[in-house]
Structures are given as C-alpha cells and as structure tokens.
Design an enzyme around this catalytic site. Sequence first.
Site, PDB file in Angstrom:
ATOM      1  CB  SER A  23      32.217 -56.439   2.206  1.00 53.34           C
ATOM      2  OG  SER A  23      32.061 -56.898   3.513  1.00 53.34           O
ATOM      3  CB  CYS A  59      16.575 -47.870  18.150  1.00 53.41           C
ATOM      4  SG  CYS A  59      18.044 -48.320  19.086  1.00 53.41           S
ATOM      5  CD  GLU A 104      38.832 -50.544   1.031  1.00 52.71           C
ATOM      6  OE1 GLU A 104      38.873 -51.407   0.130  1.00 52.71           O
ATOM      7  OE2 GLU A 104      38.728 -49.317   0.817  1.00 52.71           O
ATOM      8  CB  SER A 130      18.433 -56.772  17.280  1.00 46.52           C
ATOM      9  OG  SER A 130      17.328 -56.008  17.700  1.00 46.52           O
ATOM     10  CB  VAL A 158      20.777 -51.091  10.355  1.00 48.60           C
ATOM     11  CG1 VAL A 158      19.857 -50.021   9.795  1.00 48.60           C
ATOM     12  CG2 VAL A 158      20.677 -51.125  11.879  1.00 48.60           C
ATOM     13  CG  HIS A 171      14.721 -50.756  22.013  1.00 47.96           C
ATOM     14  ND1 HIS A 171      15.340 -51.982  21.970  1.00 47.96           N
ATOM     15  CD2 HIS A 171      15.609 -49.872  21.471  1.00 47.96           C
ATOM     16  CE1 HIS A 171      16.541 -51.855  21.406  1.00 47.96           C
ATOM     17  NE2 HIS A 171      16.718 -50.590  21.096  1.00 47.96           N
ATOM     18  CB  THR A 206      27.428 -56.519   4.685  1.00 46.41           C
ATOM     19  OG1 THR A 206      28.317 -55.546   5.245  1.00 46.41           O
ATOM     20  CG2 THR A 206      27.741 -56.712   3.209  1.00 46.41           C
ATOM     21  N   GLY A 207      25.454 -55.082   7.106  1.00 46.36           N
ATOM     22  CA  GLY A 207      25.200 -55.159   8.542  1.00 46.36           C
ATOM     23  C   GLY A 207      23.746 -55.446   8.878  1.00 46.36           C
ATOM     24  CD  GLU A 212      20.893 -46.354  23.471  1.00 44.51           C
ATOM     25  OE1 GLU A 212      22.014 -46.236  22.923  1.00 44.51           O
ATOM     26  OE2 GLU A 212      19.905 -46.798  22.892  1.00 44.51           O
ATOM     27  NE  ARG A 235      21.957 -53.812  24.469  1.00 45.03           N
ATOM     28  CZ  ARG A 235      21.701 -52.874  23.547  1.00 45.03           C
ATOM     29  NH1 ARG A 235      20.515 -52.788  22.967  1.00 45.03           N
ATOM     30  NH2 ARG A 235      22.631 -51.996  23.221  1.00 45.03           N
TER      31      ARG A 235
HETATM   32  N1  LIG Z   1      20.885 -52.259  15.321  1.00 43.29           N
HETATM   33  C1  LIG Z   1      20.004 -51.333  15.681  1.00 43.29           C
HETATM   34  O1  LIG Z   1      18.902 -51.604  16.200  1.00 43.29           O
HETATM   35  C2  LIG Z   1      20.304 -49.887  15.424  1.00 43.29           C
HETATM   36  C3  LIG Z   1      19.332 -48.973  15.751  1.00 43.29           C
HETATM   37  C4  LIG Z   1      19.558 -47.632  15.497  1.00 43.29           C
HETATM   38  C5  LIG Z   1      20.750 -47.237  14.948  1.00 43.29           C
HETATM   39  N2  LIG Z   1      21.725 -48.145  14.658  1.00 43.29           N
HETATM   40  C6  LIG Z   1      22.972 -47.647  14.071  1.00 43.29           C
HETATM   41  O2  LIG Z   1      23.086 -48.120  12.724  1.00 43.29           O
HETATM   42  C7  LIG Z   1      24.443 -48.316  12.404  1.00 43.29           C
HETATM   43  C8  LIG Z   1      24.644 -49.742  11.913  1.00 43.29           C
HETATM   44  O3  LIG Z   1      24.332 -50.667  12.948  1.00 43.29           O
HETATM   45  P1  LIG Z   1      24.345 -52.241  12.681  1.00 43.29           P
HETATM   46  O4  LIG Z   1      23.763 -52.858  13.886  1.00 43.29           O
HETATM   47  O5  LIG Z   1      23.764 -52.549  11.341  1.00 43.29           O
HETATM   48  O6  LIG Z   1      25.949 -52.532  12.588  1.00 43.29           O
HETATM   49  P2  LIG Z   1      26.692 -53.796  11.938  1.00 43.29           P
HETATM   50  O7  LIG Z   1      25.804 -54.983  11.883  1.00 43.29           O
HETATM   51  O8  LIG Z   1      27.989 -53.904  12.667  1.00 43.29           O
HETATM   52  O9  LIG Z   1      27.008 -53.335  10.406  1.00 43.29           O
HETATM   53  C9  LIG Z   1      27.976 -52.352  10.092  1.00 43.29           C
HETATM   54  C10 LIG Z   1      28.077 -52.130   8.588  1.00 43.29           C
HETATM   55  O10 LIG Z   1      29.066 -51.129   8.342  1.00 43.29           O
HETATM   56  C11 LIG Z   1      30.124 -51.675   7.514  1.00 43.29           C
HETATM   57  N3  LIG Z   1      31.419 -51.163   7.958  1.00 43.29           N
HETATM   58  C12 LIG Z   1      32.073 -51.413   9.117  1.00 43.29           C
HETATM   59  N4  LIG Z   1      33.262 -50.768   9.148  1.00 43.29           N
HETATM   60  C13 LIG Z   1      33.362 -50.103   7.971  1.00 43.29           C
HETATM   61  C14 LIG Z   1      34.349 -49.252   7.393  1.00 43.29           C
HETATM   62  N5  LIG Z   1      35.490 -48.954   8.049  1.00 43.29           N
HETATM   63  N6  LIG Z   1      34.111 -48.729   6.179  1.00 43.29           N
HETATM   64  C15 LIG Z   1      32.982 -49.011   5.507  1.00 43.29           C
HETATM   65  N7  LIG Z   1      32.000 -49.816   5.993  1.00 43.29           N
HETATM   66  C16 LIG Z   1      32.189 -50.340   7.219  1.00 43.29           C
HETATM   67  C17 LIG Z   1      30.035 -53.169   7.697  1.00 43.29           C
HETATM   68  O11 LIG Z   1      30.630 -53.809   6.547  1.00 43.29           O
HETATM   69  P3  LIG Z   1      31.382 -55.258   6.632  1.00 43.29           P
HETATM   70  O12 LIG Z   1      30.300 -56.303   6.657  1.00 43.29           O
HETATM   71  O13 LIG Z   1      32.182 -55.295   5.389  1.00 43.29           O
HETATM   72  O14 LIG Z   1      32.200 -55.231   7.882  1.00 43.29           O
HETATM   73  C18 LIG Z   1      28.522 -53.358   7.788  1.00 43.29           C
HETATM   74  O15 LIG Z   1      27.966 -53.306   6.496  1.00 43.29           O
HETATM   75  C19 LIG Z   1      25.252 -47.974  13.653  1.00 43.29           C
HETATM   76  O16 LIG Z   1      25.680 -46.628  13.584  1.00 43.29           O
HETATM   77  C20 LIG Z   1      24.239 -48.149  14.756  1.00 43.29           C
HETATM   78  O17 LIG Z   1      24.546 -47.387  15.903  1.00 43.29           O
HETATM   79  C21 LIG Z   1      21.527 -49.469  14.877  1.00 43.29           C
END
Ligand SMILES: NC(=O)c1ccc[n+]([C@@H]2O[C@H](COP(=O)([O-])OP(=O)(O)OC[C@H]3O[C@@H](n4cnc5c(N)ncnc54)[C@H](OP(=O)(O)O)[C@@H]3O)[C@@H](O)[C@H]2O)c1
Length: 344
Positions: free
Chosen positions: A39, A150, A37, A179, A14, A242, A11-12, A202, A235
């Site tokens: 979701s 990233c 939990e 993002s 990524v 980036h 749902t996040g 970072e 940032r």
């Molecule tokens: N954004 C970027 O450009 C980027 C780049 C490289 C790497 N990353 C890495 O990719 C990962 C995800 O980033 P994001 O930006 O997508 O984060 P995000 O938007 O906060 O999404 C997090 C996801 O994890 C789930 N989640 C959170 N807590 C949880 C738990 N306790 N148990 C199970 N699921 C859980 C959330 O579900 P709910 O919706 O139910 O809360 C959601 O689906 C991170 O490790 C980040 O560092 C991100």
Amino acid sequence: MAVRVGVLGATGAVGQRLIQLLDPHPEFEIAALTASESSAGKTYRQAAKWRANSPIPDDVASMTVSATDPDEVPSDVDLLFSSLPSSVGETVEPGFCEAGYVVSSNSSNGRMDDDIPLVIPEVNADHIDLLEVQRDERGWDGAMVKNPNCSTITFVPTLAALEEYGLETVHVATLQAVSGAGYDGVTSMEIIDNAIPHIGSEEDKLETESKKLLGSFDGAELTLNDVEVGASCNRIPTIDGHLENVFVETAEELSPAEAAEAMREYPSADLHSSPDQLIEVFEDPERPQPRLDRTLGNGMSISAGGIRESTFGLQYNCLAHNTMRGAAGASVLNGELLLENGYL
Ligand SMILES: NC(=O)c1ccc[n+]([C@@H]2O[C@H](COP(=O)([O-])OP(=O)(O)OC[C@H]3O[C@@H](n4cnc5c(N)ncnc54)[C@H](OP(=O)(O)O)[C@@H]3O)[C@@H](O)[C@H]2O)c1
C-alpha cells in the site's frame, strides 16, 4: 491545539474505524497513515478497500500511505494508533516506542507483559501509570499502552461493576461476530447457516486479560486479580457485536436486582469517547441483541440483560460492538486517557 496522530495499519477493518473516529476528533488530528509495503506510496483512496458506512473523509482520502517504519512517520506526530496484525505489531511496535512515539495499540502482542498497561479507562485508568515503570525498564522515550481483546472488553466492565461482592469464579461463553476476524477472516461458505465453536487463542485471552484488567497497581507493580475465569468462544453469522453468556459466583450473596443496580450505577469516564451510560441494563430478557443494541452510546456502551439466579451463581448476557468498543473506540479512548494524564 490538536495532537498530531498517525494510524498504523490504516487500510484494515479496524484502521478504517479509527479514521471514522479520528476525523473529526476534538483532540486529535490525523497526520500519518501507514500500511504494508504493497500500500505504501499510494493515496489512501487507492490503497484502502473502504467498507465503512460513511465516505472516506476528503483530507484523508488524498493522503499518501507510508510504509510502517518509524523513519517514514513525521517526527512531530505524537501518538500512533496501531491496528496491525499482532505478528507485525510484535516486530514493529517496539521500534516506534524506541523512536519516541507513544503507541495506543489494538494488537494482542505484549498485552500480558508486566510493564505494558492493558487499559479500559472506565475500569482501570490508574494502570496507565505503569508507563513510568515501562520507561524505566525499557529506556523508551515513547510508550506503549494496549487495549484488550474485543471479547474481553465486552464482559470485564460488567464484572468490575460486581467486584465489591467478591468475584470468585466466572464462566463465559461468547457468540462473536464475523468482523472480529477481519475482512478475510471467515469465508461466507464457512459461516452462513453455521456456527464455529473455536476461535484460535481467544479463550486464553479472555481468561488472562480479565485478571490483569481487574488487578491492582500499587505504583510499582501490578498484581493480577485472583478470580478464576473459564471461557468458551464461538463465531456466529452476525456482522458486528459480540454477545456473551456469563455465570458469576461471588463471595457475598448477590441478587439479580442488586446486580442490575450495580451495573447501572457503574460510572463512565470523563473522556470525549466515553458513553454517558457505560452499562445499559435491560429488563427484557430477550435483550441485548447484536442487531438492535450494538450501537448504543455510539457503539461505546456495554449492554446487559437476562440477569437471573442460576445453579452456578448469577447468570446474565452482555454485548458490545467489537470494532468500536472492542477495538478502534477502545484505542482512541486510551489515547484520550494518555492526553489527560500528561503522556502526550
Ligand atoms: N476486527 C476486530 O474486531 C478486532 C478487534 C480487536 C482487535 N483486533 C486486532 O486489530 C488488528 C487489526 O485487525 P483488522 O481486522 O483491522 O485487520 P486487517 O483488516 O487485516 O488489517 C490489517 C492492517 O495491517 C496492515 N498490514 C498487514 N501486514 C502488514 C505488514 N507486514 N506491515 C505493515 N502493515 C501491515 C494492512 O495493510 P495492507 O492493506 O497494506 O495489507 C492493514 O492496514 C489485529 O491485531 C486484530 O487482532 C481486531
């Protein structure tokens, strides 16, 4: 027949990109979605605050999101793409590998572990065979591969292109899009009309992950590259993409024209999501720019420009789409590499 895959953290930010890339995909078929939990038990349409620039695929919208637990994922799912917060990934990802799932993960936990391959397929595809060592050491039926951070993915392919000149020192300053911090990462009051000269942990990721990616694997052990990398991370108020300013000192003399040619000729990989041209090099010193160039190669190309001689060696700028090349696209590409190498 398509490999059945799941998305952990679907749902996040990524996770949504992953769904865009996986539906449709010629080799993969989405068969499981997990999140927290809060979701679990909802349909994906109810659980996800969908912000991607195309509608939720109908078949995904009606799927039920499950808790992020190996017992909740069907056993005929072979590959899991993980986009969980790293604190969550650290706790739950090993359990999925123990239960026999192959995990292609974005989360930063474990990236520098000796037996976890950290892979950009166009740069170090051979490191994937570290999975044999991993299985011996951990006794997992499944396996874990990571893609880098990233901002690391943005500059490492350009360094790989210059490696034959003998990389000695690299200094990199990043201008990173919001993002990259996730939807709730930086508030508008913090970032509009502003720049934030610090992104927690970072710098360390750029400095260490680059040495692992450019390291060598002899079939048993991985040796880090001895290039010295110093990073400074900022940032800025762009949405995606980036941009990075890089200074490289090499053992052999390297002219801007030679560097441009080496980057242009650096090969891509023969995988579905690899772009035809991995590194696009601009002659115009005002490019690349995030808004104009982040979607080159469907968001999977790196772009570079402004290559010149400086007091501190060769200087250039490079750019990559952080949620495509830097996150979701990177994981999918590693999934394609796992399939090509018989790990699925
Ligand atoms: N954004 C970027 O450009 C980027 C780049 C490289 C790497 N990353 C890495 O990719 C990962 C995800 O980033 P994001 O930006 O997508 O984060 P995000 O938007 O906060 O999404 C997090 C996801 O994890 C789930 N989640 C959170 N807590 C949880 C738990 N306790 N148990 C199970 N699921 C859980 C959330 O579900 P709910 O919706 O139910 O809360 C959601 O689906 C991170 O490790 C980040 O560092 C991100």
